[in-house]
Design a protein around this motif. Structure first.
Motif, PDB file in Angstrom:
ATOM      1  N   ALA A 119       0.981  -1.173   0.044  1.00 45.53           N
ATOM      2  CA  ALA A 119       0.136   0.053  -0.056  1.00 45.53           C
ATOM      3  C   ALA A 119       0.929   1.235  -0.025  1.00 45.53           C
ATOM      4  O   ALA A 119       2.043   1.215   0.520  1.00 45.53           O
ATOM      5  CB  ALA A 119      -0.944   0.009   1.310  1.00 45.53           C
ATOM      6  N   GLY A 120       0.399   2.159  -0.598  1.00 48.37           N
ATOM      7  CA  GLY A 120       1.024   3.571  -0.757  1.00 48.37           C
ATOM      8  C   GLY A 120       1.477   3.837  -2.188  1.00 48.37           C
ATOM      9  O   GLY A 120       0.680   3.444  -3.103  1.00 48.37           O
ATOM     10  N   PRO A 121       1.855   5.150  -2.321  1.00 53.16           N
ATOM     11  CA  PRO A 121       1.912   5.686  -3.558  1.00 53.16           C
ATOM     12  C   PRO A 121       3.014   5.127  -4.598  1.00 53.16           C
ATOM     13  O   PRO A 121       3.875   4.029  -3.942  1.00 53.16           O
ATOM     14  CB  PRO A 121       2.687   7.266  -3.265  1.00 53.16           C
ATOM     15  N   GLY A 165      -0.928   3.441 -18.171  1.00 53.08           N
ATOM     16  CA  GLY A 165      -1.645   2.274 -17.888  1.00 53.08           C
ATOM     17  C   GLY A 165      -2.692   2.664 -16.942  1.00 53.08           C
ATOM     18  O   GLY A 165      -3.607   3.532 -17.024  1.00 53.08           O
ATOM     19  N   ASP A 166      -2.823   1.775 -15.714  1.00 58.07           N
ATOM     20  CA  ASP A 166      -3.718   2.038 -14.865  1.00 58.07           C
ATOM     21  C   ASP A 166      -3.570   3.535 -14.006  1.00 58.07           C
ATOM     22  O   ASP A 166      -2.478   3.925 -13.634  1.00 58.07           O
ATOM     23  CB  ASP A 166      -3.940   1.177 -13.766  1.00 58.07           C
ATOM     24  N   VAL A 167      -4.579   4.377 -13.808  1.00 64.49           N
ATOM     25  CA  VAL A 167      -4.496   5.564 -13.465  1.00 64.49           C
ATOM     26  C   VAL A 167      -4.218   5.512 -11.850  1.00 64.49           C
ATOM     27  O   VAL A 167      -3.869   6.623 -11.296  1.00 64.49           O
ATOM     28  CB  VAL A 167      -5.852   6.392 -13.487  1.00 64.49           C
ATOM     29  N   ASP A 168      -4.075   4.157 -11.076  1.00 63.90           N
ATOM     30  CA  ASP A 168      -3.452   4.137  -9.733  1.00 63.90           C
ATOM     31  C   ASP A 168      -2.479   4.832  -9.455  1.00 63.90           C
ATOM     32  O   ASP A 168      -2.023   5.331  -8.522  1.00 63.90           O
ATOM     33  CB  ASP A 168      -3.717   2.731  -9.322  1.00 63.90           C
ATOM     34  N   ASP A 169      -1.522   4.906 -10.643  1.00 64.20           N
ATOM     35  CA  ASP A 169      -0.369   5.207 -10.547  1.00 64.20           C
ATOM     36  C   ASP A 169      -0.067   6.782 -10.225  1.00 64.20           C
ATOM     37  O   ASP A 169       0.978   7.243  -9.857  1.00 64.20           O
ATOM     38  CB  ASP A 169       0.471   5.001 -11.948  1.00 64.20           C
ATOM     39  N   LEU A 170      -1.198   7.165 -10.361  1.00 65.65           N
ATOM     40  CA  LEU A 170      -1.247   8.784 -10.251  1.00 65.65           C
ATOM     41  C   LEU A 170      -1.491   9.238  -8.719  1.00 65.65           C
ATOM     42  O   LEU A 170      -1.386  10.396  -8.198  1.00 65.65           O
ATOM     43  CB  LEU A 170      -2.000   9.496 -11.147  1.00 65.65           C
ATOM     44  N   ALA A 171      -2.171   8.019  -7.953  1.00 68.62           N
ATOM     45  CA  ALA A 171      -2.587   8.411  -6.404  1.00 68.62           C
ATOM     46  C   ALA A 171      -1.421   8.804  -5.671  1.00 68.62           C
ATOM     47  O   ALA A 171      -0.487   8.101  -5.598  1.00 68.62           O
ATOM     48  CB  ALA A 171      -3.355   7.054  -6.074  1.00 68.62           C
ATOM     49  N   GLY A 172      -1.931   9.895  -4.914  1.00 69.97           N
ATOM     50  CA  GLY A 172      -0.866  10.635  -3.854  1.00 69.97           C
ATOM     51  C   GLY A 172       0.231  11.253  -4.491  1.00 69.97           C
ATOM     52  O   GLY A 172       1.075  11.748  -3.960  1.00 69.97           O
TER      53      GLY A 172
END
Length: 532
Positions: A459-461, A484-491
């Protein structure tokens, strides 16, 4: 067919093995004469039923192979070969020069049913041109935040109604092109945390609206539905593909009358909970699955002769296990007859004969390039910082690029093999310098941090977001792009965040235009609950 009493043992039917053979994919015919085919026949007892892309090198050769196979097939049915060509990160046809379309999440970001139908029709034309008329797409699962590793950018979004509309449009386009569509992975992977390719996920209940996209695909007359390997405890305590209750939900509540296909039983995480590949196949067919998949007919890499022999033997074991199950009354002969009728109808509706019309590959591929550009132009989303775009890079100044390597398991096939186009496209307008991850940036001006799958396994950026944080803390202006997946932008604290949803040429070109030319982006991230 004589009427049979359910559960009653039956004698050996002279056509039983042939019928069951039709229900196990890949098939066992030789799709291409090659040096190891005879060895496979002698040592494993059958012919190779898959097309190796490492051997069949290119669309022209593949078209020739499938045409020859349709002419030489001993089967009385038209040739029907399956393939995974979703767009985005999962594309079996990934030879250089083959146009790759952005995937489902890009279509969700564009939010245009006409574009979704165009994507299906375009991919269908490409596939039919090379003799492949059964596509294991589209993904009808919903995605969430954070995205499940098996879904992510393969989904159209998180809103079940919107996903349903786009999935139905994609199905219409694909089947209008003469290619059978497959809605997957019933009853929906939304809410599944583990990746079914590596673990056997178990969830308490279906996600809200999980069935809506499948209902929409069925209303659009989708030819096939693939049932997943996850377990939904509120429905049954068995994996979906082996659950009569799940199959009853599909047949009775949703009214699906087409071909039901299993998830790939060759994957250990899929077959191990059911006691191995052969037992999993028996459980699936007994539950109501029509075709058990041991993979698609187009391989995703070069396999050794030993591996191919093992695959042929595994297929033979599955056929024998299913035959024995019928002979012993574990599976009703009538159940096999129903499945055969559906599969034969699929062959007759979508299979190819030597006289079948096929599109011209160069024309189909050129149309795919144009479609990819349209979809990319409408889908790339500026999540943050649109007011500072296009970037102010004075003439003669250097633009710094930092490519963060993949760290997750979500990048597959064409996405893994796709070249890094961004430096070339940006260098057409500015001098660029490529900076290694973690290194100081030796030039003033903005820094573009980007990658395809930079999420860490904890978990984490993401690693890309961590690099963006490091650079922002040093006073740099940072643009972070997720291909790719937009999760990479989180945080990420980067003042500019861009979601491209695809690493292929058209999407990267759209990003380059947005960053350096006009700053105009049209896409909206189609995932609820996101936090940047």
């Amino acid at each position: 067919m004589p009427r049979l009493i359910p559960g009653q043992p039956v004698g050996v039917d002279p056509v039983l093995t042939a019928d069951i053979d039709l229900l196990v994919r890949p098939g066992r015919m030789s799709l291409r004469p090659e040096d190891c085919a005879q060895s496979l026949h002698e040592q494993a007892g059958s012919e190779p039923g898959r097309i190796s892309k490492a051997i069949v090198a290119g669309p022209a050769r593949l078209s020739q192979v499938t045409r020859t196979a349709s002419e030489n097939s001993a089967c009385s049915l038209p040739l029907l070969l399956s393939v995974n060509q979703e767009g985005g990160r999962l594309n079996a046809l990934d030879w250089p020069g083959a146009a790759q379309l952005p995937g489902n999440l890009a279509l969700g970001a564009a939010g245009d049913e006409d574009l979704a139908e165009l994507a299906g029709a375009t991919i269908g034309e490409q596939l039919r041109a090379v003799g492949l008329t059964w596509n294991l797409a589209p993904v009808c699962d919903t995605t969430g935040w954070p995205a499940a590793a098996a879904v992510g950018a393969r989904a159209f979004g998180s809103d079940p109604e919107r996903v349903g509309l786009l999935a139905a449009a994609y199905v219409r386009g694909l089947q209008r092109a003469g290619v059978a569509a497959t809605a997957k992975h019933f009853p929906g992977l939304g809410g599944v945390g583990g990746d079914p390719h590596h673990v056997a996920p178990v969830v308490d209940r279906l996600g809200s609206g999980a069935l809506l996209p499948f209902r929409a695909a069925i209303d659009a007359q989708v030819a096939c539905v693939m049932v997943g390997s996850h377990t939904v405890l509120a429905v049954d305590n068995k994996p979906a593909l082996a659950s009569p209750r799940v199959l009853g939900l599909l047949r009775d509540e949703l009214g699906f009358g087409g071909v039901v296909v299993s998830e790939n039983l060759s994957i250990p995480a899929v077959h191990e909970p059911l006691g191995g590949v052969a037992r999993a196949a028996v459980a699936a067919v007994a539950a109501g699955v029509d075709i058990v998949m041991l993979d698609s007919e187009v391989s995703r890499g070069r396999s050794s002769l030993a591996a191919r022999m093992a695959a042929v033997r595994r297929r033979a074991e599955v056929v024998q296990a299913l035959t024995t199950a019928v002979e012993q009354g574990v599976i009703d002969r009538q159940r096999i007859g129903e499945a055969v009728d559906r599969v034969q109808a699929l062959h007759r509706r979508y299979g190819l004969t030597p006289s079948s019309l096929r599109p011209d590959w160069p024309s189909a591929n050129a149309a795919a390039w144009r479609a990819a550009e349209r979809i990319a132009d409408r889908s790339v989303a500026v999540v943050r910082g649109d007011r500072v775009l296009p970037l102010d890079v004075p003439s003669g100044k250097v633009l710094a690029l930092m490519r963060v390597p993949d760290e997750g398991q979500r990048r597959a096939d064409s996405a893994r093999l796709t070249p890094d186009y961004l430096p070339t496209l940006l260098a057409a307008r500015h001098r660029v310098v490529q900076v290694p991850v973690g290194a100081p940036v030796p030039t003033a001006g903005p820094v573009i941090v980007y990658g395809y799958d930079t999420r860490t396994t904890i978990a984490g950026p993401s690693r890309a977001a961590q690099e963006a944080t490091r650079l922002v803390e040093r006073g740099r202006t940072v643009v972070q792009v997720a291909f790719g997946d937009v999760d990479d932008l989180a945080g990420s604290p980067a003042p500019v965040l861009v979601a491209a949803f695809s690493p292929h040429w058209a999407s990267v070109a759209a990003v380059a235009r947005i960053l350096l030319v006009d700053g105009r982006a049209h896409g909206v991230v189609p995932v609820s609950g996101v936090s940047w």
